[in-house]
Scaffold this motif. Structure first.
Motif, PDB file in Angstrom:
ATOM      1  N   SER A  42       0.807  -1.344   0.015  1.00 35.04           N
ATOM      2  CA  SER A  42      -0.035  -0.037   0.078  1.00 35.04           C
ATOM      3  C   SER A  42       0.835   1.327   0.023  1.00 35.04           C
ATOM      4  N   GLN A  46       1.175   4.237  -2.830  1.00 34.18           N
ATOM      5  CA  GLN A  46       1.049   5.659  -2.560  1.00 34.18           C
ATOM      6  C   GLN A  46       2.258   6.348  -3.002  1.00 34.18           C
ATOM      7  N   THR A  97      -3.509 -10.428  -0.029  1.00 35.12           N
ATOM      8  CA  THR A  97      -2.236  -9.822  -0.020  1.00 35.12           C
ATOM      9  C   THR A  97      -1.368 -10.323   1.265  1.00 35.12           C
TER      10      THR A  97
END
Length: 221
Positions: A42, A46, A97
């Motif tokens: 994640s 970003q 994940t």
């Protein structure tokens, strides 16, 4: 786990820190080393939003964005079931994940997000105990053993036409059989694009993309 989450919160909660590339990349590697893959993936995403050339400038960051955990078990059970390990990683990345104990809203459990009743069927076929799947599926080894067996079975059922098998893993065999009865495209990619259930269409494309990236990352030098 708590320290890793706090590190992620410190970076993600302060957008200016994401602009500081080197510290942010270092944070993703710490999260990766802590086996907090959902956080490292994640945060990498970003950073990529802020740094569009991230993969070109830092190609090694792809190893963080596409991790290969549980290598021994993935390799063993993929080999047993004549699957490419890269497919198992690609599907597990999309499903969980790489969180061994994650529980989906519909009750699927673990790395390969198996429903307990599906897991019980595979366990019986492998002469394993089908009891206690609610907890046992949180064990990476068992989850991968049952998940790869089920995935390989779907591959055989659909003659190794993997978009069909991957869609069936997500939506169920009955649903895929119904779609095929309506629209059996020769071009499997076109078929995946045309799925009436958008979530499964995206799922198939994401797993396929993951699979291709993992194959590229694991290509012989």
């Amino acid at each position: 786990g708590d320290l890793a989450q706090e590190l992620y919160n410190q970076i993600y909660g302060k957008p200016k820190l994401v602009d500081e590339l080197e510290p942010s990349l270092y944070a993703t590697r710490l999260l990766h080393m802590a086996e907090q893959y959902i956080l490292s993936i994640s945060l990498s995403a970003q950073i990529n939003q802020k740094q569009p050339e991230l993969w070109e400038d830092y190609p090694e960051q792809l190893l963080i964005f596409f991790p290969t955990p549980f290598r021994a078990d993935v390799g063993r059970f993929a080999g047993t079931n004549n699957l490419e390990p890269e497919l198992v990683w690609g599907l597990s990345r999309q499903e969980s994940t790489f969180r061994p104990a994650v529980l989906s809203p519909v009750g699927a459990i673990g790395l390969m997000q198996l429903m307990p009743n599906t897991a019980q069927e595979q366990a019986r076929a492998l002469s394993l105990s089908p009891s206690g799947m609610g907890e046992r599926l949180k064990q990476p080894e068992l989850n991968l053993q049952l998940g790869t067996y089920y995935l390989a079975k779907l591959g055989k059922r659909y003659d190794n036409k993997w978009p069909y098998a991957i869609a069936a893993y997500n939506a169920g065999e009955y649903v895929v059989d119904t779609w095929l009865a309506r629209r059996n495209a020769a071009d499997l990619v076109v078929w995946a694009e045309g799925l009436s259930f958008g979530e499964t269409s995206s799922y198939v494309k994401n797993v396929w993309r993951n699979w291709e990236v993992y194959k590229w990352l694991n290509r012989p030098e």
